[in-house]
Design a protein around this motif. Sequence first.
Motif, PDB file in Angstrom:
ATOM      1  N   GLN A  49       0.842  -1.194   0.000  1.00  0.00           N
ATOM      2  CA  GLN A  49       0.000   0.000   0.000  1.00  0.00           C
ATOM      3  C   GLN A  49       0.883   1.252   0.000  1.00  0.00           C
ATOM      4  N   GLN A  50       2.014   1.196   0.702  1.00  0.00           N
ATOM      5  CA  GLN A  50       2.945   2.321   0.717  1.00  0.00           C
ATOM      6  C   GLN A  50       3.495   2.579  -0.685  1.00  0.00           C
ATOM      7  N   GLY A  51       3.775   1.524  -1.425  1.00  0.00           N
ATOM      8  CA  GLY A  51       4.250   1.664  -2.802  1.00  0.00           C
ATOM      9  C   GLY A  51       3.211   2.322  -3.691  1.00  0.00           C
ATOM     10  N   LEU A  52       1.951   1.962  -3.474  1.00  0.00           N
ATOM     11  CA  LEU A  52       0.864   2.572  -4.240  1.00  0.00           C
ATOM     12  C   LEU A  52       0.747   4.064  -3.906  1.00  0.00           C
ATOM     13  N   LEU A  53       0.904   4.389  -2.618  1.00  0.00           N
ATOM     14  CA  LEU A  53       0.798   5.784  -2.181  1.00  0.00           C
ATOM     15  C   LEU A  53       1.906   6.655  -2.778  1.00  0.00           C
ATOM     16  N   HIS A  54       2.993   6.038  -3.178  1.00  0.00           N
ATOM     17  CA  HIS A  54       4.064   6.776  -3.853  1.00  0.00           C
ATOM     18  C   HIS A  54       3.551   7.349  -5.183  1.00  0.00           C
ATOM     19  N   HIS A  55       2.700   6.582  -5.857  1.00  0.00           N
ATOM     20  CA  HIS A  55       2.155   7.007  -7.157  1.00  0.00           C
ATOM     21  C   HIS A  55       0.885   7.840  -7.008  1.00  0.00           C
ATOM     22  N   PHE A  56       0.035   7.453  -6.052  1.00  0.00           N
ATOM     23  CA  PHE A  56      -1.246   8.138  -5.827  1.00  0.00           C
ATOM     24  C   PHE A  56      -1.417   8.311  -4.327  1.00  0.00           C
ATOM     25  N   PRO A  57      -1.224   9.523  -3.816  1.00  0.00           N
ATOM     26  CA  PRO A  57      -1.190   9.734  -2.369  1.00  0.00           C
ATOM     27  C   PRO A  57      -2.523   9.522  -1.652  1.00  0.00           C
ATOM     28  N   THR A  58      -3.650   9.581  -2.393  1.00  0.00           N
ATOM     29  CA  THR A  58      -4.952   9.361  -1.756  1.00  0.00           C
ATOM     30  C   THR A  58      -5.850   8.565  -2.699  1.00  0.00           C
ATOM     31  N   LYS A  59      -6.877   7.988  -2.132  1.00  0.00           N
ATOM     32  CA  LYS A  59      -7.867   7.266  -2.936  1.00  0.00           C
ATOM     33  C   LYS A  59      -8.560   8.225  -3.907  1.00  0.00           C
ATOM     34  N   ASP A  60      -8.831   9.439  -3.459  1.00  0.00           N
ATOM     35  CA  ASP A  60      -9.466  10.427  -4.331  1.00  0.00           C
ATOM     36  C   ASP A  60      -8.578  10.749  -5.535  1.00  0.00           C
ATOM     37  N   ALA A  61      -7.282  10.902  -5.295  1.00  0.00           N
ATOM     38  CA  ALA A  61      -6.352  11.183  -6.396  1.00  0.00           C
ATOM     39  C   ALA A  61      -6.350  10.034  -7.393  1.00  0.00           C
ATOM     40  N   LEU A  62      -6.412   8.812  -6.887  1.00  0.00           N
ATOM     41  CA  LEU A  62      -6.461   7.639  -7.762  1.00  0.00           C
ATOM     42  C   LEU A  62      -7.750   7.632  -8.579  1.00  0.00           C
ATOM     43  N   LEU A  63      -8.859   7.924  -7.941  1.00  0.00           N
ATOM     44  CA  LEU A  63     -10.146   7.936  -8.637  1.00  0.00           C
ATOM     45  C   LEU A  63     -10.144   8.951  -9.780  1.00  0.00           C
ATOM     46  N   VAL A  64      -9.711  10.159  -9.505  1.00  0.00           N
ATOM     47  CA  VAL A  64      -9.693  11.191 -10.541  1.00  0.00           C
ATOM     48  C   VAL A  64      -8.749  10.781 -11.672  1.00  0.00           C
ATOM     49  N   ALA A  65      -7.620  10.179 -11.329  1.00  0.00           N
ATOM     50  CA  ALA A  65      -6.682   9.716 -12.362  1.00  0.00           C
ATOM     51  C   ALA A  65      -7.314   8.620 -13.223  1.00  0.00           C
ATOM     52  N   VAL A  66      -8.091   7.732 -12.615  1.00  0.00           N
ATOM     53  CA  VAL A  66      -8.786   6.679 -13.367  1.00  0.00           C
ATOM     54  C   VAL A  66      -9.759   7.309 -14.357  1.00  0.00           C
ATOM     55  N   LEU A  67     -10.529   8.268 -13.903  1.00  0.00           N
ATOM     56  CA  LEU A  67     -11.506   8.922 -14.775  1.00  0.00           C
ATOM     57  C   LEU A  67     -10.815   9.678 -15.906  1.00  0.00           C
ATOM     58  N   GLU A  68      -9.731  10.366 -15.588  1.00  0.00           N
ATOM     59  CA  GLU A  68      -8.997  11.099 -16.624  1.00  0.00           C
ATOM     60  C   GLU A  68      -8.365  10.141 -17.622  1.00  0.00           C
ATOM     61  N   ALA A  69      -7.869   9.003 -17.143  1.00  0.00           N
ATOM     62  CA  ALA A  69      -7.278   8.006 -18.043  1.00  0.00           C
ATOM     63  C   ALA A  69      -8.337   7.450 -18.982  1.00  0.00           C
ATOM     64  N   ARG A  70      -9.529   7.195 -18.461  1.00  0.00           N
ATOM     65  CA  ARG A  70     -10.611   6.709 -19.312  1.00  0.00           C
ATOM     66  C   ARG A  70     -10.896   7.706 -20.427  1.00  0.00           C
ATOM     67  N   ASP A  71     -10.910   8.987 -20.082  1.00  0.00           N
ATOM     68  CA  ASP A  71     -11.134  10.007 -21.103  1.00  0.00           C
ATOM     69  C   ASP A  71     -10.023   9.997 -22.147  1.00  0.00           C
ATOM     70  N   GLN A  72      -8.789   9.764 -21.711  1.00  0.00           N
ATOM     71  CA  GLN A  72      -7.674   9.707 -22.663  1.00  0.00           C
ATOM     72  C   GLN A  72      -7.804   8.490 -23.580  1.00  0.00           C
ATOM     73  N   TRP A  73      -8.209   7.351 -23.011  1.00  0.00           N
ATOM     74  CA  TRP A  73      -8.370   6.143 -23.824  1.00  0.00           C
ATOM     75  C   TRP A  73      -9.446   6.344 -24.887  1.00  0.00           C
ATOM     76  N   ASP A  74     -10.470   7.120 -24.536  1.00  0.00           N
ATOM     77  CA  ASP A  74     -11.614   7.332 -25.436  1.00  0.00           C
ATOM     78  C   ASP A  74     -11.503   8.602 -26.269  1.00  0.00           C
ATOM     79  N   ALA A  75     -10.398   9.321 -26.122  1.00  0.00           N
ATOM     80  CA  ALA A  75     -10.306  10.649 -26.734  1.00  0.00           C
ATOM     81  C   ALA A  75     -10.408  10.599 -28.258  1.00  0.00           C
ATOM     82  N   VAL A  76     -11.248  11.468 -28.775  1.00  0.00           N
ATOM     83  CA  VAL A  76     -11.349  11.717 -30.209  1.00  0.00           C
ATOM     84  C   VAL A  76     -11.116  13.217 -30.365  1.00  0.00           C
ATOM     85  N   PRO A  77     -10.186  13.603 -31.234  1.00  0.00           N
ATOM     86  CA  PRO A  77      -9.963  15.048 -31.405  1.00  0.00           C
ATOM     87  C   PRO A  77     -11.265  15.772 -31.724  1.00  0.00           C
ATOM     88  N   ALA A  78     -11.451  16.943 -31.112  1.00  0.00           N
ATOM     89  CA  ALA A  78     -12.707  17.691 -31.241  1.00  0.00           C
ATOM     90  C   ALA A  78     -13.097  17.923 -32.691  1.00  0.00           C
TER      91      ALA A  78
END
Length: 197
Positions: A49-78
Amino acid sequence: MAPKAKPATRARSEERRAEILRAALEVIAERGYRGASMGAVAERVGLTQQGLLHHFPTKDALLVAVLEARDQWDAVPANEIRLDLLGSLVEYNAMRPGIIQTFSALLGESVTDGHPAREYFTERYGSVREKFAAVLRVEYGDRLPGGLTPEAAAPLLVAVMDGLQYQWLLDPESVDMAGAFRNFLALLDGGGSGSGG
């Protein structure tokens, strides 16, 4: 002054972050955001868990990163978004039930006060409505065949896409998400002769 990370180290760190985000998406899909723990995500990628916290210091930070990554995976140029391609996006989503389930569950949870994804979804929906209004304007001009402006029709388009996802997730055998969306596009176009499915 600390030395800059070597390119190989930086690349490995980015790989690890991507691995963590995929694992977090899986855990959230299985347990929901509230039931997903940092420990479960860490275990899935072979970290403490300490190793994970090195990359994402909180659960909220991880959640937002997951959502942003999903948007990147689905990104279509405007400039490449077209109304006919939205139907393809609905078909593509039908091939990824886990991701759609996670997104839908988080969206549902985010309407509660204080949820860490509330701001993300609020901003995302504002942006999506703007993009869809622009897509509708390119397709129809200032008025759709039924008389609505693109700005008035855009929230309806978003609501249909997301509402179909919920219905499909609950009963995939009975709801043809792509077919129903094509029927809605026919309504926008001023016709009502869809497949009736």
